[in-house]
Design a protein around this motif. Structure first.
Motif, short mmCIF file in Angstrom:
data_model
loop_
_atom_site.label_atom_id
_atom_site.label_comp_id
_atom_site.label_asym_id
_atom_site.label_seq_id
_atom_site.Cartn_x
_atom_site.Cartn_y
_atom_site.Cartn_z
N LEU A 70 -28.08 13.75 7.67
CA LEU A 70 -26.91 14.31 7.96
C LEU A 70 -26.59 14.51 9.33
O LEU A 70 -27.45 14.82 10.07
N VAL A 71 -25.21 14.42 9.74
CA VAL A 71 -24.93 14.08 11.06
C VAL A 71 -23.89 14.99 11.71
O VAL A 71 -22.86 15.24 11.01
N SER A 72 -24.13 15.57 12.76
CA SER A 72 -23.12 16.42 13.30
C SER A 72 -22.19 15.44 14.13
O SER A 72 -22.71 14.70 14.83
N THR A 73 -20.79 16.05 14.23
CA THR A 73 -19.90 15.21 14.66
C THR A 73 -19.24 15.76 16.03
O THR A 73 -18.32 15.21 16.46
N VAL A 439 -21.13 14.34 8.01
CA VAL A 439 -21.18 13.07 7.63
C VAL A 439 -22.54 12.63 7.37
O VAL A 439 -23.58 13.17 7.98
N GLY A 440 -22.49 11.50 6.54
CA GLY A 440 -23.97 11.10 6.25
C GLY A 440 -24.41 9.85 7.15
O GLY A 440 -23.50 9.20 7.78
N ALA A 452 -33.79 9.53 8.92
CA ALA A 452 -33.69 10.83 7.96
C ALA A 452 -33.71 11.91 8.61
O ALA A 452 -34.34 12.00 9.73
N GLY A 453 -33.34 13.07 7.91
CA GLY A 453 -33.16 14.37 8.53
C GLY A 453 -31.67 14.71 9.06
O GLY A 453 -30.77 13.87 9.05
N GLN A 454 -31.63 15.95 9.66
CA GLN A 454 -30.50 16.07 10.11
C GLN A 454 -30.32 15.84 12.01
O GLN A 454 -31.22 16.06 12.78
#
Length: 471
Positions: A70-73, A439-440, A452-454
């Motif tokens: 999971l990706v912060s934007t 976003v993934g 993998a992971g945040q």
């Protein structure tokens, strides 16, 4: 040498040998689905299952990759990013202000992208997209400007990169304001062959060292901003699949005298459809990009020990929700939509010109039936029918104003039709803009376990460079 120092030296030597022995990603595919939040991906998989007549999900190619994050934007200037700032993070690993391309938040200091690093390490480089080659996301890989809409300056910097392959709809704002060579000629002067359409690419590719693939001129005259939507595409139009195939073919030839390749492919029109709150439009664009990932995956299966595929997005667009309060979802009803809400206003305008004074409510009603299944596949309430009839009256009233999103202008009938499609499918939208939704990131191949992971979006290009040895 003391025993302690000997042991330290031995450990360092062993560690160095282990690092040297680790495989490197010689071939890197970097897919960016513009506006593709996790709910957009969810919608596409739910739609595919609904098309088979069942409740559930049918996996896309990239969602089956073994590593998911999971990706912060957020950007340096806002919790809600734009494509330029998010693209800069994905390309260069730094946060910058919204609208900035390839520069630090001071809007002056340039930052180098993963594509530049790949080139410096001897790899062939390709930048491809379904929108214009000097739009924000492709631009962050080769340009450095404080403002994303400086299309001519971005286009001027494109051939200066020396990258091997570019592809997209066209080059925006090619003409200089004060005379001189246009951007096409500037590219040609730097050794780039510009070809239009996939057939011309096949004819020219083997004879060129550097190449720019654009859509046929007839299509650019209609819309140079993007290739046609998947929903609207004709066999003669350039497709993102063809762009992907062309990139792999061209770079595969170039890498024989280089050291592998890096290919970025943007599904840029997922974002455009979401800006227009077009459910069927974005789902078909996302599935279309996944078919391009499948092409890369076929390449990976032949070279699994030297290939890395990373799929992610720059941000979420629209604040998409799958459900509108009822405990139900009917994405299968989007199958009735035969045209995007980018194309339909233009279609309706052409129909009005064709019919003249005979452009009646009955004509519009029949057209809506043919293109959206209204009153046939989709039963409309009296209130919904009345809303469409009122929208028709507004359309023929020359004083009526169109609804506008970032990339589209929609007449009253098209706007009302899109709302009714959402009501039937039970899709909800928060806005016509971006959101701070996760976003993934999806990865397979050499170094894929890093994703993998945040994580933050700035980490993705750094991990790619680490996997490829381009640090």
């Amino acid at each position: 040498m003391t025993p302690k120092r000997f042991l330290s030296t031995l450990c360092l030597t062993v560690l160095t040998l282990v690092v040297m022995a680790q495989p490197k990603a010689k071939y890197v595919f970097y897919f960016i689905g513009d506006g593709m939040g996790v709910n957009q991906v969810n919608a596409a998989e739910t739609f595919l299952a609904a098309c088979e007549g069942r409740i559930g999900m049918k996996p896309l190619c990239f969602t089956q990759f073994p590593y998911l994050g999971l990706v912060s934007t957020y950007s340096a200037s806002s919790g809600v990013t734009d494509s330029a700032a998010a693209g800069t993070a994905l390309a260069s690993g730094v946060k910058t202000k919204n609208a900035a391309v390839g520069v630090l938040p001071d809007l002056t200091t340039p930052v180098n992208s993963v594509a530049w690093h790949a080139q410096q390490h001897g790899a062939a480089v390709g930048i491809a997209t379904s929108v214009s080659v000097n739009h924000a996301t492709p631009a962050v890989f080769y340009a450095h400007v404080p403002e994303r809409h400086a299309y001519h300056e971005i286009g001027r910097q494109l051939p200066l990169s020396g990258f091997d392959f570019f592809a997209g709809s066209d080059i925006l704002k090619p003409q200089p304001k004060e005379g001189g060579k246009d951007l096409y000629q500037q590219a040609a002067d730097k050794g780039y062959k510009i070809v239009r359409g996939y057939d011309e690419f096949l004819q020219q590719a083997n004879r060129q060292k550097k190449l720019i693939l654009l859509q046929p001129l007839r299509d650019s005259k209609q819309n140079d901003y993007a290739i046609p939507y998947k929903l609207d595409r004709k066999p003669e139009n350039l497709s993102l699949e063809q762009i992907t195939q062309a990139g792999i073919r061209f770079l595969s030839e170039r890498q024989k005298e280089r050291n592998g390749f890096f290919l970025m492919i943007e599904g840029g029109m997922i974002d455009m459809a979401c800006h227009s709150n077009d459910g069927a439009g974005f789902i078909h664009e996302l599935i279309d990009m996944d078919s391009c990932v499948q092409i890369a995956y076929e390449f990976y299966k032949k070279k699994p020990d030297s290939t890395l595929i990373v799929v992610t997005a720059d941000h979420e667009t629209g604040g998409l929700s799958l459900g509108r309060g009822k405990y139900a979802l009917h994405l299968e009803k989007l199958l009735h939509q035969k045209m995007s809400f980018f194309a339909y206003p233009r279609h309706l305008a052409a129909l009005r010109r064709e019919k003249g004074s005979a452009f009646s409510w009955d004509v519009v009603r029949q057209d809506l039936k043919e293109n959206f299944g209204f009153w046939e596949g989709l039963e409309l309430t009296e209130a919904q029918t009345e809303r469409l009839h009122k929208a028709y009256e507004q359309l023929v009233d020359d004083s009526s104003e169109n609804k506008k999103s970032l990339y589209n202008s929609v007449d009253p009938v098209s706007y009302t039709a899109s709302q009714i499609m959402d009501e039937h499918s039970l899709i909800g939208w928060q806005s016509n803009g971006h959101s701070n939704g996760f976003v993934g990131v999806y990865a397979i191949g050499v170094g894929a376990e890093q994703f993998a992971g945040q994580i933050d979006n700035t980490e993705i290009p750094l991990k790619i460079m680490r996997a490829a040895g381009w640090e």
